[in-house]
Scaffold this active site. Structure first.
Site, PDB file in Angstrom:
ATOM      1  N   HIS A 180       0.865  -1.158  -0.189  1.00  0.00           N
ATOM      2  CA  HIS A 180      -0.148  -0.110  -0.015  1.00  0.00           C
ATOM      3  C   HIS A 180       0.933   1.136  -0.224  1.00  0.00           C
ATOM      4  O   HIS A 180       1.877   1.246   0.482  1.00  0.00           O
ATOM      5  CB  HIS A 180      -0.878   0.272   1.297  1.00  0.00           C
ATOM      6  CG  HIS A 180      -1.576  -1.198   1.675  1.00  0.00           C
ATOM      7  ND1 HIS A 180      -0.990  -2.196   2.294  1.00  0.00           N
ATOM      8  CD2 HIS A 180      -2.936  -1.446   1.574  1.00  0.00           C
ATOM      9  CE1 HIS A 180      -2.298  -3.120   2.550  1.00  0.00           C
ATOM     10  NE2 HIS A 180      -3.483  -2.515   1.932  1.00  0.00           N
ATOM     11  N   ASP A 224       2.616   2.061   3.399  1.00  0.00           N
ATOM     12  CA  ASP A 224       3.480   1.256   3.886  1.00  0.00           C
ATOM     13  C   ASP A 224       4.929   1.449   3.791  1.00  0.00           C
ATOM     14  O   ASP A 224       5.804   1.246   4.487  1.00  0.00           O
ATOM     15  CB  ASP A 224       3.105  -0.473   3.368  1.00  0.00           C
ATOM     16  CG  ASP A 224       1.955  -0.941   3.446  1.00  0.00           C
ATOM     17  OD1 ASP A 224       1.158  -0.876   3.963  1.00  0.00           O
ATOM     18  OD2 ASP A 224       1.667  -1.981   2.335  1.00  0.00           O
ATOM     19  N   GLU A 233     -10.604  -7.007  -4.219  1.00  0.00           N
ATOM     20  CA  GLU A 233     -10.360  -8.250  -3.354  1.00  0.00           C
ATOM     21  C   GLU A 233     -11.507  -8.296  -2.415  1.00  0.00           C
ATOM     22  O   GLU A 233     -11.800  -7.222  -1.417  1.00  0.00           O
ATOM     23  CB  GLU A 233      -8.940  -7.808  -2.135  1.00  0.00           C
ATOM     24  CG  GLU A 233      -8.820  -8.804  -1.332  1.00  0.00           C
ATOM     25  CD  GLU A 233      -7.401  -8.496  -0.672  1.00  0.00           C
ATOM     26  OE1 GLU A 233      -6.595  -7.939  -1.411  1.00  0.00           O
ATOM     27  OE2 GLU A 233      -7.575  -8.792   0.649  1.00  0.00           O
ATOM     28  N   GLU A 264      -8.982 -13.792  -1.159  1.00  0.00           N
ATOM     29  CA  GLU A 264      -8.084 -14.094  -0.146  1.00  0.00           C
ATOM     30  C   GLU A 264      -8.835 -15.172   0.834  1.00  0.00           C
ATOM     31  O   GLU A 264      -9.773 -15.129   1.084  1.00  0.00           O
ATOM     32  CB  GLU A 264      -7.838 -12.742   0.839  1.00  0.00           C
ATOM     33  CG  GLU A 264      -7.123 -13.173   1.982  1.00  0.00           C
ATOM     34  CD  GLU A 264      -6.781 -11.947   2.844  1.00  0.00           C
ATOM     35  OE1 GLU A 264      -6.429 -10.927   2.009  1.00  0.00           O
ATOM     36  OE2 GLU A 264      -6.568 -11.708   3.991  1.00  0.00           O
ATOM     37  N   HIS A 295     -10.609 -14.257   3.785  1.00  0.00           N
ATOM     38  CA  HIS A 295     -12.009 -13.431   3.615  1.00  0.00           C
ATOM     39  C   HIS A 295     -12.957 -14.557   3.087  1.00  0.00           C
ATOM     40  O   HIS A 295     -14.216 -14.370   3.382  1.00  0.00           O
ATOM     41  CB  HIS A 295     -11.624 -12.265   2.407  1.00  0.00           C
ATOM     42  CG  HIS A 295     -10.769 -11.439   2.978  1.00  0.00           C
ATOM     43  ND1 HIS A 295     -10.014 -10.311   2.025  1.00  0.00           N
ATOM     44  CD2 HIS A 295      -9.930 -11.345   4.023  1.00  0.00           C
ATOM     45  CE1 HIS A 295      -9.292  -9.577   2.787  1.00  0.00           C
ATOM     46  NE2 HIS A 295      -9.044 -10.225   3.988  1.00  0.00           N
ATOM     47  N   ASP A 342      -4.672 -13.845  -2.403  1.00  0.00           N
ATOM     48  CA  ASP A 342      -3.904 -13.496  -0.922  1.00  0.00           C
ATOM     49  C   ASP A 342      -3.883 -14.809  -0.367  1.00  0.00           C
ATOM     50  O   ASP A 342      -4.956 -15.236   0.367  1.00  0.00           O
ATOM     51  CB  ASP A 342      -4.651 -12.408  -0.307  1.00  0.00           C
ATOM     52  CG  ASP A 342      -4.090 -11.027  -1.017  1.00  0.00           C
ATOM     53  OD1 ASP A 342      -3.213 -11.070  -1.559  1.00  0.00           O
ATOM     54  OD2 ASP A 342      -4.322  -9.964  -0.089  1.00  0.00           O
ATOM     55  N   ASP A 396     -10.155 -11.667  11.009  1.00  0.00           N
ATOM     56  CA  ASP A 396      -9.298 -12.040   9.681  1.00  0.00           C
ATOM     57  C   ASP A 396      -7.847 -12.442  10.584  1.00  0.00           C
ATOM     58  O   ASP A 396      -7.053 -11.191  10.791  1.00  0.00           O
ATOM     59  CB  ASP A 396      -9.090 -10.839   8.984  1.00  0.00           C
ATOM     60  CG  ASP A 396      -8.491 -11.056   7.643  1.00  0.00           C
ATOM     61  OD1 ASP A 396      -8.215 -11.962   7.244  1.00  0.00           O
ATOM     62  OD2 ASP A 396      -8.349  -9.816   7.043  1.00  0.00           O
ATOM     63  N   ASP A 413      -5.194 -13.756   9.459  1.00  0.00           N
ATOM     64  CA  ASP A 413      -4.089 -13.760   8.379  1.00  0.00           C
ATOM     65  C   ASP A 413      -3.038 -14.383   9.027  1.00  0.00           C
ATOM     66  O   ASP A 413      -1.716 -14.014   8.823  1.00  0.00           O
ATOM     67  CB  ASP A 413      -3.605 -12.132   8.216  1.00  0.00           C
ATOM     68  CG  ASP A 413      -4.511 -11.496   7.431  1.00  0.00           C
ATOM     69  OD1 ASP A 413      -5.487 -12.043   6.655  1.00  0.00           O
ATOM     70  OD2 ASP A 413      -4.608 -10.019   7.603  1.00  0.00           O
ATOM     71  N   ASP A 447      -0.509 -12.568   2.020  1.00  0.00           N
ATOM     72  CA  ASP A 447      -0.980 -11.834   3.067  1.00  0.00           C
ATOM     73  C   ASP A 447      -1.301 -12.215   4.439  1.00  0.00           C
ATOM     74  O   ASP A 447      -2.131 -12.625   4.726  1.00  0.00           O
ATOM     75  CB  ASP A 447      -2.585 -11.058   2.541  1.00  0.00           C
ATOM     76  CG  ASP A 447      -3.094  -9.980   2.976  1.00  0.00           C
ATOM     77  OD1 ASP A 447      -2.306  -9.437   3.925  1.00  0.00           O
ATOM     78  OD2 ASP A 447      -4.168  -9.523   2.539  1.00  0.00           O
TER      79      ASP A 447
HETATM   80  C1  XUL Z   1      -7.324  -6.634   4.406  1.00  0.00           C
HETATM   81  C2  XUL Z   1      -6.417  -7.261   3.454  1.00  0.00           C
HETATM   82  C3  XUL Z   1      -5.720  -6.120   2.790  1.00  0.00           C
HETATM   83  C4  XUL Z   1      -5.592  -6.296   1.386  1.00  0.00           C
HETATM   84  C5  XUL Z   1      -4.818  -5.088   0.752  1.00  0.00           C
HETATM   85  O1  XUL Z   1      -7.861  -7.755   5.160  1.00  0.00           O
HETATM   86  O2  XUL Z   1      -6.306  -8.191   3.095  1.00  0.00           O
HETATM   87  O3  XUL Z   1      -4.422  -6.206   3.290  1.00  0.00           O
HETATM   88  O4  XUL Z   1      -5.052  -7.436   0.924  1.00  0.00           O
HETATM   89  O5  XUL Z   1      -5.322  -3.835   0.918  1.00  0.00           O
HETATM   90 CO    CO Z   2      -5.527  -9.153   1.338  1.00  0.00          CO
END
Ligand code: XUL
Ligand code: CO
Length: 439
Positions: free
Chosen positions: A101, A104, A232, A268, A271, A296, A307, A309, A339
């Protein structure tokens, strides 16, 4: 240039028998699987935010990560150190791509102008390092959710000044992505959603969101950015009702506004499961609609409703994901972006290597198993046979649009004996297990 991870050297493929934690057991970049190298299939990408920027803070406590750049106080020096560390990581881990991003990689200034100047300086340095290390940008994106100005959303904010600010940020992020040769550009909804209809004009918000996407498409054309646009999906978090709930919702939204030809999805795993879908469901739905762009890669925790991750280590899910990806003919120009973040208690810098190795090996093994499954065709053949009634007789006539309700009634009236066959789910699950264990 300073070495940030001096205690870890280049990670090599040592094969499944190796007990060296700093080696790949399955990811062998140049190994050819079905005519393509593993590297070409997988197009692994490092996520800048989780890897370089995140510090392990959670709602109950401060950051825990111990990083070699912790003592740097000047924000621009810190941004440069992280950029150098990112390339060292990619180099040592043999990761070809990265994603970021805008916020970042460079700090915000006091004004948008100053913020853009900070970004330009870091992007110039990034470009230099990309050349030196031969690394590529999978996708860029704009963070239109962290700053408090985005409290009501960005493209769906009730405040036109905020919409304008988000547009300016996306314009700049597109320019930067193009400058770095980014192969895709991602829109994750961020705060595009709502908490309660008591204060929300959902119709206007959705129309405005579509307007913003159209502006991005138009501007990309104007500046000659030819990368793939991706959306996404995510069903919740941060808002209760995220507009990009899941792949099907996104497709319906894009079709309504005639934007579907410009976008694909970046799916993702975590998600998908938050939307009560399997990762495979989302990938399959995208694939059959020619809508699968990139992934992702991560995993959630089935006990937790948010989430998390986590780095993907579930071989069953990775196998079925790679199965869909192979059936899709690959992901390019998309890729497999991790991700994913190390757990808060995995705070040592070596954990970054161990986590990426775990994720990369899981997807590499998944690729190998999925390839064999497809090559031998057991699942494909089963499905083909299951639907065989649509390849002949009345089924063929239905598919070819040759019959209507009247003809089908006449057929059904004469056809009193209907027989069904078993779906054999347990057998098919056992076959998948067999391939995973045998390979
Ligand atoms: C948020 C997410 C983000 C996107 C990019 O849940 O997955 O990091 O991948 O904005
Ligand atoms: Co993501």
């Amino acid at each position: 240039m300073k070495e940030y991870f001096g205690n870890v050297s280049k990670i090599n493929y040592e094969g499944p028998g190796s007990k060296n934690p700093y080696s790949f057991k399955y990811y062998n970049p140049d190994e050819v699987i079905g005519g393509k190298t593993m590297k070409e299939h997988l197009r692994f990408s490092l996520s800048y935010w989780h890897t370089l920027t995140a510090n392990g803070a959670d709602p109950f406590g401060a950051g825990t990560m111990l990083r070699p750049w912790d003592d740097i106080t000047n924000e621009m020096d810190l941004a440069k150190a992280r950029m150098e560390a990112a390339f060292e990581l990619m180099d040592k881990l043999n990761i070809e791509y990265f994603c970021f991003h805008d916020r970042d990689i460079a700090p915000e200034g006091k004004t948008l102008q100053e913020t853009n100047e900070n970004l330009d300086e870091i992007v110039a340095y990034c470009k230099e390092l990309m050349k030196k290390y031969n690394k590529k940008l999978l996708w860029g994106t704009a963070n239109c959710f962290t700053n408090p100005r985005y409290v009501h959303g960005a493209g769906t904010s009730c405040n036109a000044d905020v919409f304008a600010y988000a547009a300016a940020q996306i314009k700049k992020a597109l320019e930067v992505t193009k400058e770095l040769g980014g192969e895709n550009y991602v829109f994750w909804g961020g705060r595009e959603g709502y908490e309660t209809l008591l204060n929300t004009d959902m119709g206007l918000e959705l129309d405005n969101f579509a307007r913003l996407l159209q502006m991005a498409v138009d501007y990309a054309k104007e500046i000659g950015f030819t990368g793939q646009f991706l959306i996404e999906p995510k069903p919740k978090e941060p808002t209760k009702h995220q507009y990009d709930f899941d792949t099907a919702t996104v497709l319906g939204f894009l079709k309504k506004y005639n934007l579907d030809k410009y976008f694909k999805v970046n799916i993702e795993a975590n998600h998908a499961t938050l939307a009560q879908h399997t990762f495979q469901h989302e990938l399959n739905f995208a694939r059959i609609n020619n809508f699968l762009g990139s992934i992702d890669a991560n995993q959630g925790d089935p006990m937790l409703g948010w989430d998390t991750d986590q780095f993907p280590t579930n071989i069953y899910d990775a196998t079925l994901a790679m199965y869909e990806i192979l059936k899709n003919g690959g992901l390019a120009p998309g890729g497999v972006n991790f991700d994913a973040k190390v757990r808060r208690a995995s705070f040592e810098k070596e954990d970054l290597f161990l986590a990426y190795i775990a994720g990369m090996d899981t997807f590499a093994k998944g690729l190998k198993v999925a390839h064999k499954l497809l090559e031998n065709g057991e699942l494909e053949n089963f499905i083909k046979n299951k639907y065989a009634s649509f390849s002949e007789g009345i089924g063929k006539e239905i598919v070819e649009g040759k019959v209507g309700l009247k003809e089908l009634e006449a057929y059904a009236l004469k056809n009193n004996e209907i027989t069904n066959k078993s779906g054999r789910q347990e057998l098919l699950e056992a076959i998948v297990n067999q391939y995973i264990f045998e390979d």
